[in-house]
Write an enzyme that holds these catalytic residues in place. Structure first.
Site, PDB file in Angstrom:
ATOM      1  N   CYS A   1      41.033  83.821  60.886  1.00  0.00           N
ATOM      2  CA  CYS A   1      42.354  84.458  60.752  1.00  0.00           C
ATOM      3  C   CYS A   1      42.530  85.190  59.421  1.00  0.00           C
ATOM      4  O   CYS A   1      42.968  86.350  59.404  1.00  0.00           O
ATOM      5  CB  CYS A   1      43.450  83.423  60.952  1.00  0.00           C
ATOM      6  SG  CYS A   1      43.073  81.818  60.244  1.00  0.00           S
TER       7      CYS A   1
ATOM      8  N   GLN B   1      47.895  79.674  53.154  1.00  0.00           N
ATOM      9  CA  GLN B   1      47.804  79.587  54.617  1.00  0.00           C
ATOM     10  C   GLN B   1      48.818  78.607  55.192  1.00  0.00           C
ATOM     11  O   GLN B   1      49.030  77.517  54.659  1.00  0.00           O
ATOM     12  CB  GLN B   1      46.370  79.216  55.015  1.00  0.00           C
ATOM     13  CG  GLN B   1      45.375  80.280  54.579  1.00  0.00           C
ATOM     14  CD  GLN B   1      43.925  80.021  54.967  1.00  0.00           C
ATOM     15  OE1 GLN B   1      43.032  80.268  54.173  1.00  0.00           O
ATOM     16  NE2 GLN B   1      43.679  79.555  56.168  1.00  0.00           N
TER      17      GLN B   1
ATOM     18  N   ARG C   1      46.341  75.613  51.573  1.00  0.00           N
ATOM     19  CA  ARG C   1      47.371  75.383  52.601  1.00  0.00           C
ATOM     20  C   ARG C   1      48.715  75.246  51.894  1.00  0.00           C
ATOM     21  O   ARG C   1      48.831  74.491  50.916  1.00  0.00           O
ATOM     22  CB  ARG C   1      47.040  74.090  53.358  1.00  0.00           C
ATOM     23  CG  ARG C   1      47.932  73.841  54.546  1.00  0.00           C
ATOM     24  CD  ARG C   1      47.601  74.677  55.756  1.00  0.00           C
ATOM     25  NE  ARG C   1      46.303  74.353  56.339  1.00  0.00           N
ATOM     26  CZ  ARG C   1      45.661  75.159  57.195  1.00  0.00           C
ATOM     27  NH1 ARG C   1      46.177  76.319  57.546  1.00  0.00           N
ATOM     28  NH2 ARG C   1      44.476  74.809  57.677  1.00  0.00           N
TER      29      ARG C   1
ATOM     30  N   HIS D   1      49.714  83.742  57.441  1.00  0.00           N
ATOM     31  CA  HIS D   1      48.885  83.501  56.274  1.00  0.00           C
ATOM     32  C   HIS D   1      49.079  84.650  55.285  1.00  0.00           C
ATOM     33  O   HIS D   1      49.147  85.823  55.672  1.00  0.00           O
ATOM     34  CB  HIS D   1      47.404  83.454  56.656  1.00  0.00           C
ATOM     35  CG  HIS D   1      47.036  82.250  57.490  1.00  0.00           C
ATOM     36  ND1 HIS D   1      47.868  81.163  57.658  1.00  0.00           N
ATOM     37  CD2 HIS D   1      45.900  81.958  58.181  1.00  0.00           C
ATOM     38  CE1 HIS D   1      47.262  80.265  58.426  1.00  0.00           C
ATOM     39  NE2 HIS D   1      46.074  80.722  58.758  1.00  0.00           N
TER      40      HIS D   1
END
Ligand code: NAP
Length: 370
Positions: A135, A162, A267, A274
């Site tokens: 991604c 993300q 994260r 993202h």
């Protein structure tokens, strides 16, 4: 009429894919067949022709009846079923959102606005495995395509932010549960104008560290926190997510000499989308206006955001981008490091351009409709 089997259609990526296909009126001109690993016999989704019973996604013979299979089920499923299908002589097209096959020599990573030529060459050569990219890699390439196409990228460092949904449905729920736990702990003090803010800070810090928040999915609190680790460890100190940045970028671009791509993947507590802070070392000192024009003109989805606070807050956040196909690129400027050093910030919906959309478009390409 060609038959297309959908596996993993009720997961995060799969449901976004089906939703996109419904909205775009894609379910026509082929026979859709829905598979499941856990609910065979139950009613499948109605995409226009009535609901049919779900077929067993572990039945090689049932799968082999399909001309095209689209899997959003995950890497373990691909690793198990794809070799069995090929060994059984199945010659259909396998279109996948999982990473399992991406680096195989005879598989193509699909991101058609960027690598349509490679896709066409592969189809002409008779290749049959087409896989959506990681991604953050796909989102970075959609944003920076203009610079790559112009041969202006010497290297890229991507520092990612993300979202929770990139880790799956369970993780999204855990993030919200963590937020709820923190809100409950701090509500009285947060709502009392006379309360001491250090006391609120102490209560929230204690809650984050006392082990009472749910952390089964993430392994640590993500709400009011961040986790600078995504996926498993590689031997050289990178995480697997970080490793994918360079290998997948270069495979998608088909570079003869690999362009270095590296950074840290983090994260954060965004629900969806993202974000990435990029440092790009340009091959030469190009005026910023030229850089902006190249980026803005590369594809139909990239959108330049002026490097101003109001425009940034309005258009360059996960909340602003969620659910849409736009790839905003902003905070664009030359760095104090020198005229060849560019910084940019980009955000994209990792479930759309980062997962479902390249897969959907590859299906349309195979069907001869794109
Ligand atoms: P997911 O949400 O965990 O779904 C995978 C499968 O889990 C479903 O197809 C379903 O299969 C099963 N499942 C079990 N309980 C479920 C429930 N309550 N709701 C929905 N599904 C349930 O996985 P995903 O995030 O979509 O990821 C699929 C693949 O895409 C992975 O390889 C992932 O790495 C890749 N990918 C994900 C993202 C992302 O942002 N999430 C981005 C790019 C690539 P059955 O119906 O057969 O039971």
């Amino acid at each position: 009429m060609q038959s297309v089997g959908f596996i993993g259609w009720r997961g995060m990526v799969g449901s976004v894919l089906i939703d996109r296909m419904r909205r775009e009126n894609d379910f026509q001109g082929f026979e859709p067949v829905f598979f499941t690993t856990s609910q065979a016999g139950q009613a499948g989704p109605d995409v226009g022709g009535g609901a049919s019973p779900l077929r067993d996604a572990n039945d090689v013979r049932a799968l082999a009846e399909m001309d095209i299979l689209v899997s959003c089920q995950g890497g373990d499923y691909t690793k198990e079923m794809h070799p069995k299908l090929r060994a059984a002589g199945w010659r259909g097209y396998w279109i996948d959102a999982a990473s399992a096959l991406r680096m195989k020599e005879d598989a193509v990573i699909v991101l058609d606005p960027v690598n349509r030529k490679q896709i066409e060459q592969a189809l002409n050569k008779g290749l049959r495995d087409f896989v959506g990219g990681n991604c953050t890699v796909s989102l970075m390439l959609m944003g920076m395509q203009g610079l790559f196409d112009a041969g202006l990228v010497e290297w890229v460092s991507s520092m990612t932010y993300q979202s929770a949904s990139g880790a799956g449905a369970k993780n999204m729920k855990e993030l919200v549960a963590q937020m709820g736990g923190l809100a409950d702990a701090g509500r009285a003090l947060a709502e009392d104008p006379a309360s001491q803010v250090l006391e609120l800070d102490r209560i929230i810090s204690a809650k984050l560290n006392d082990g009472s928040l749910p952390t089964d999915a993430f392994g640590a609190p993500l709400a009011a926190n961040l986790i600078p680790w995504i996926d498993s460890a590689m031997e050289d100190g990178r995480t697997r997510e970080e490793w994918k940045g360079m290998v997948e970028t270069n495979k998608i671009l088909g570079t003869a000499t690999p362009i270095p791509v590296d950074g840290q993947c983090v994260r954060v507590g965004a629900m969806r989308c993202h974000s990435q802070a990029l440092t790009v070392k340009l091959t030469r000192d190009v005026p910023l206006a030229e850089v902006e024009a190249l980026i803005a003109g590369a594809n139909d989805w990239v959108k330049l955001v002026p490097n101003e606070k109001a425009a940034t807050l309005a258009g360059l956040t996960p909340a602003a981008v969620s659910g849409g196909l736009d790839i905003p690129v902003g905070r664009l400027r030359k760095m104090a490091l020198g005229g060849e050093y560019l910084t940019a910030f980009t955000v994209g919906d990792q479930l759309l351009w980062g997962a479902a959309e390249p897969v959907r478009r590859m299906l349309l390409i195979v069907l001869g409709r794109l």
